[in-house]
Design a protein around this motif. Sequence first.
Motif, PDB file in Angstrom:
ATOM      1  N   ASP A  31       0.813  -1.217   0.000  1.00 50.75           N
ATOM      2  CA  ASP A  31       0.000   0.000   0.000  1.00 50.75           C
ATOM      3  C   ASP A  31       0.845   1.265   0.000  1.00 50.75           C
ATOM      4  O   ASP A  31       0.310   2.374  -0.063  1.00 50.75           O
ATOM      5  CB  ASP A  31      -0.955   0.002   1.202  1.00 50.75           C
ATOM      6  N   MET A  32       2.163   1.108   0.073  1.00 54.47           N
ATOM      7  CA  MET A  32       3.056   2.265  -0.058  1.00 54.47           C
ATOM      8  C   MET A  32       2.912   2.912  -1.430  1.00 54.47           C
ATOM      9  O   MET A  32       3.102   4.115  -1.580  1.00 54.47           O
ATOM     10  CB  MET A  32       4.509   1.815   0.139  1.00 54.47           C
ATOM     11  N   THR A  33       2.597   2.114  -2.452  1.00 50.33           N
ATOM     12  CA  THR A  33       2.421   2.657  -3.801  1.00 50.33           C
ATOM     13  C   THR A  33       0.936   2.938  -4.003  1.00 50.33           C
ATOM     14  O   THR A  33       0.226   2.184  -4.652  1.00 50.33           O
ATOM     15  CB  THR A  33       2.953   1.690  -4.866  1.00 50.33           C
ATOM     16  N   ALA A  34       0.503   4.044  -3.418  1.00 52.60           N
ATOM     17  CA  ALA A  34      -0.921   4.407  -3.451  1.00 52.60           C
ATOM     18  C   ALA A  34      -1.131   5.707  -4.216  1.00 52.60           C
ATOM     19  O   ALA A  34      -0.270   6.590  -4.231  1.00 52.60           O
ATOM     20  CB  ALA A  34      -1.459   4.543  -2.030  1.00 52.60           C
ATOM     21  N   ILE A  35      -2.289   5.797  -4.830  1.00 50.56           N
ATOM     22  CA  ILE A  35      -2.736   7.016  -5.510  1.00 50.56           C
ATOM     23  C   ILE A  35      -4.084   7.411  -4.926  1.00 50.56           C
ATOM     24  O   ILE A  35      -4.988   6.574  -4.812  1.00 50.56           O
ATOM     25  CB  ILE A  35      -2.900   6.795  -7.027  1.00 50.56           C
ATOM     26  N   ALA A  36      -4.228   8.671  -4.546  1.00 46.38           N
ATOM     27  CA  ALA A  36      -5.501   9.159  -4.030  1.00 46.38           C
ATOM     28  C   ALA A  36      -6.345   9.737  -5.163  1.00 46.38           C
ATOM     29  O   ALA A  36      -5.805  10.376  -6.082  1.00 46.38           O
ATOM     30  CB  ALA A  36      -5.274  10.218  -2.960  1.00 46.38           C
ATOM     31  N   ILE A  37      -7.637   9.492  -5.093  1.00 47.15           N
ATOM     32  CA  ILE A  37      -8.588  10.065  -6.058  1.00 47.15           C
ATOM     33  C   ILE A  37      -9.725  10.697  -5.267  1.00 47.15           C
ATOM     34  O   ILE A  37     -10.382  10.022  -4.470  1.00 47.15           O
ATOM     35  CB  ILE A  37      -9.147   9.000  -7.025  1.00 47.15           C
ATOM     36  N   VAL A  38      -9.947  11.989  -5.474  1.00 50.13           N
ATOM     37  CA  VAL A  38     -10.987  12.705  -4.742  1.00 50.13           C
ATOM     38  C   VAL A  38     -11.775  13.591  -5.706  1.00 50.13           C
ATOM     39  O   VAL A  38     -11.293  13.925  -6.785  1.00 50.13           O
ATOM     40  CB  VAL A  38     -10.390  13.559  -3.607  1.00 50.13           C
ATOM     41  N   GLY A  39     -12.971  13.973  -5.281  1.00 49.40           N
ATOM     42  CA  GLY A  39     -13.802  14.824  -6.122  1.00 49.40           C
ATOM     43  C   GLY A  39     -15.153  15.061  -5.497  1.00 49.40           C
ATOM     44  O   GLY A  39     -15.392  14.739  -4.325  1.00 49.40           O
ATOM     45  N   SER A  40     -16.047  15.586  -6.304  1.00 49.08           N
ATOM     46  CA  SER A  40     -17.346  16.037  -5.807  1.00 49.08           C
ATOM     47  C   SER A  40     -18.257  14.893  -5.372  1.00 49.08           C
ATOM     48  O   SER A  40     -18.270  13.819  -5.978  1.00 49.08           O
ATOM     49  CB  SER A  40     -18.056  16.846  -6.898  1.00 49.08           C
ATOM     50  N   ARG A  41     -19.035  15.153  -4.313  1.00 48.67           N
ATOM     51  CA  ARG A  41     -20.089  14.219  -3.921  1.00 48.67           C
ATOM     52  C   ARG A  41     -21.237  14.258  -4.921  1.00 48.67           C
ATOM     53  O   ARG A  41     -21.989  13.293  -5.047  1.00 48.67           O
ATOM     54  CB  ARG A  41     -20.612  14.568  -2.526  1.00 48.67           C
ATOM     55  N   ARG A  42     -21.374  15.375  -5.618  1.00 52.17           N
ATOM     56  CA  ARG A  42     -22.446  15.547  -6.606  1.00 52.17           C
ATOM     57  C   ARG A  42     -21.893  15.372  -8.022  1.00 52.17           C
ATOM     58  O   ARG A  42     -22.207  16.141  -8.924  1.00 52.17           O
ATOM     59  CB  ARG A  42     -23.099  16.918  -6.450  1.00 52.17           C
ATOM     60  N   ALA A  43     -21.090  14.377  -8.203  1.00 49.78           N
ATOM     61  CA  ALA A  43     -20.423  14.154  -9.481  1.00 49.78           C
ATOM     62  C   ALA A  43     -21.415  13.814 -10.584  1.00 49.78           C
ATOM     63  O   ALA A  43     -22.496  13.260 -10.328  1.00 49.78           O
ATOM     64  CB  ALA A  43     -19.409  13.024  -9.336  1.00 49.78           C
ATOM     65  N   THR A  44     -21.027  14.130 -11.813  1.00 45.60           N
ATOM     66  CA  THR A  44     -21.842  13.766 -12.961  1.00 45.60           C
ATOM     67  C   THR A  44     -21.678  12.284 -13.273  1.00 45.60           C
ATOM     68  O   THR A  44     -20.717  11.642 -12.831  1.00 45.60           O
ATOM     69  CB  THR A  44     -21.433  14.578 -14.203  1.00 45.60           C
ATOM     70  N   SER A  45     -22.596  11.768 -14.045  1.00 47.91           N
ATOM     71  CA  SER A  45     -22.509  10.368 -14.459  1.00 47.91           C
ATOM     72  C   SER A  45     -21.232  10.122 -15.255  1.00 47.91           C
ATOM     73  O   SER A  45     -20.550   9.109 -15.067  1.00 47.91           O
ATOM     74  CB  SER A  45     -23.732   9.995 -15.291  1.00 47.91           C
ATOM     75  N   THR A  46     -20.885  11.062 -16.118  1.00 46.27           N
ATOM     76  CA  THR A  46     -19.662  10.928 -16.916  1.00 46.27           C
ATOM     77  C   THR A  46     -18.421  10.920 -16.023  1.00 46.27           C
ATOM     78  O   THR A  46     -17.492  10.126 -16.222  1.00 46.27           O
ATOM     79  CB  THR A  46     -19.564  12.072 -17.938  1.00 46.27           C
ATOM     80  N   GLY A  47     -18.410  11.799 -15.029  1.00 42.30           N
ATOM     81  CA  GLY A  47     -17.274  11.865 -14.124  1.00 42.30           C
ATOM     82  C   GLY A  47     -17.104  10.581 -13.328  1.00 42.30           C
ATOM     83  O   GLY A  47     -15.988  10.071 -13.173  1.00 42.30           O
ATOM     84  N   ARG A  48     -18.206  10.040 -12.840  1.00 41.61           N
ATOM     85  CA  ARG A  48     -18.134   8.791 -12.074  1.00 41.61           C
ATOM     86  C   ARG A  48     -17.641   7.643 -12.947  1.00 41.61           C
ATOM     87  O   ARG A  48     -16.827   6.819 -12.519  1.00 41.61           O
ATOM     88  CB  ARG A  48     -19.501   8.448 -11.481  1.00 41.61           C
TER      89      ARG A  48
END
Length: 385
Positions: A118-135
Motif C-alpha cells: 500500500d506504499m504505492t498508493a494514488i488518491a482520487i478525490v472529487g465532488s459528492r455531486r459528481a456527474t454520471s460521466t465523471g463517475r
Amino acid sequence: MTKKLEHVQAWLQLTAIRGLGPARVRHLVQTFRSPHAVLTASVEDLITHGGLPAPLAHEVTVPLGSETMKRIDRDLQAVARGQYTILTLDDPSYPSRLKTIPDPPPILYMTGQLPDTDMTAIAIVGSRRATSTGRTFIRHLGGELAALGFTIVSGMARGIDAAAHDGALSASGRTIAVLGCGIDQTYPPEHRRLREAIERQGAVLSEFLSGTPPHGYHFPQRNRVISGLSLGVIVAEATIRSGSLITAHHACEQNREVFAVPGSPTHALSRGPHHLIKQGAKLVETVDDVLEEIFPHLPASMQERIATSRDPQQAALPVLEKEEAEVLERIPLEPVTLEAVLSQGSRPLAELMGILLSLEVKGLIAHVPGPRYYRTTLRHGLHTP
C-alpha cells in the motif's frame, strides 16, 4: 492488560488531551521517548523540555474525565475482541509514507489490512455531486491504476470517492477509505456494503475516537491523511472551494504529485480541476498521464512490471485501422446512441456498423439495447499508419 494494550492506552490518553494537536503529540513523544513518559512528566519539564505553554502543561498532568476514560476502555476492549486495530505512530505497521508529513495522526483506527504494497498508493478525490460521466471516467481510471498494482485511496463519500473505490474493487485491486468519523461509524450510511468490500480488499482508517460523529470540520482534517498516504492526488469534478482542493493543497505541502481531470469549461465542477491545472497540476486524460509523473517514484520491481504490462507487444493492445481509430475517438465512456455516432461522421450506416462490430470484437467498446455504444477502456489501441 497486555503491555501492548497498556502502550496503546497511553497513546489514547495523550491524544485525548484538549489542545494537543498531532504535531505537538509527535514532538512530545519524540522528546520524552514514550507517551507514558509524557503523561508522567512534571509541569516544569513539559514547559522546559516539551515547549508547552503553562496552561497546556498543567492540562497534561490533570487526570482525564471519567467519560473519556470509559471511551478509551471501550476502545481497548474492542481491540482485544478483534473488532478493529489501533496503530500508534511508533508501531512498525503504521504507514511509513504517512509518517513523513508534518502532522501525522498519533493513532489510526483500522479495519482490514495494510500490507507494505500500500506504499504505492494514488488518491482520487472529487465532488459528492459528481456527474454520471465523471463517475464513469473515475471508475475506469481507478480500475486501471489498481490493475497495475496501485492502491486507490479515497474518502468513501458519495460521487467520485465511491467511483474510485468501485473501480479498484472491480479490478480485484486494493483500496483504502479514510473516514471523517469514528471507525465504528459508516458515513454515508448507505455505503455499508461498499465499506465491507473495501475491508475485504483493503482497509478503512480513521484518526478519530470511536463514537465520533461525522462533523463537517472533521473532513478537511481527514484530507491530509488521504494525501499523506499517497504518492499523488487526482482531483476530478470539484468546485473552487471544495474539500478536494484542500486535499490537493495538502498534497503540495507534503511534496506529493497533484493531478487534475479536465471537464467542460462551462460546468461549475470543472473550475476546481482547471484551477489546479493553471497552477501546474498534471492534466489527466488517461492512466498514462499519471504514470508519466509517478513512474520515477516507484520501486524497481513495480517499474519493471508496469513497463512490461504497458509494452504494446506484451499487453497485446489491439491494432486499429485508421477508420476504427476515428470512430473510437467519438465514443465516450457513457452510452451514446447509434444516431449520435453516425451524426459525428460522414460514413454510411453499413460501413459504420462494420467498424463498430470490429471495435466490439477487439474489446474496446460494447453496446446496450437501443442500440447505444460505450467505450470499455481508457486505452486507445495502436493505429496503423
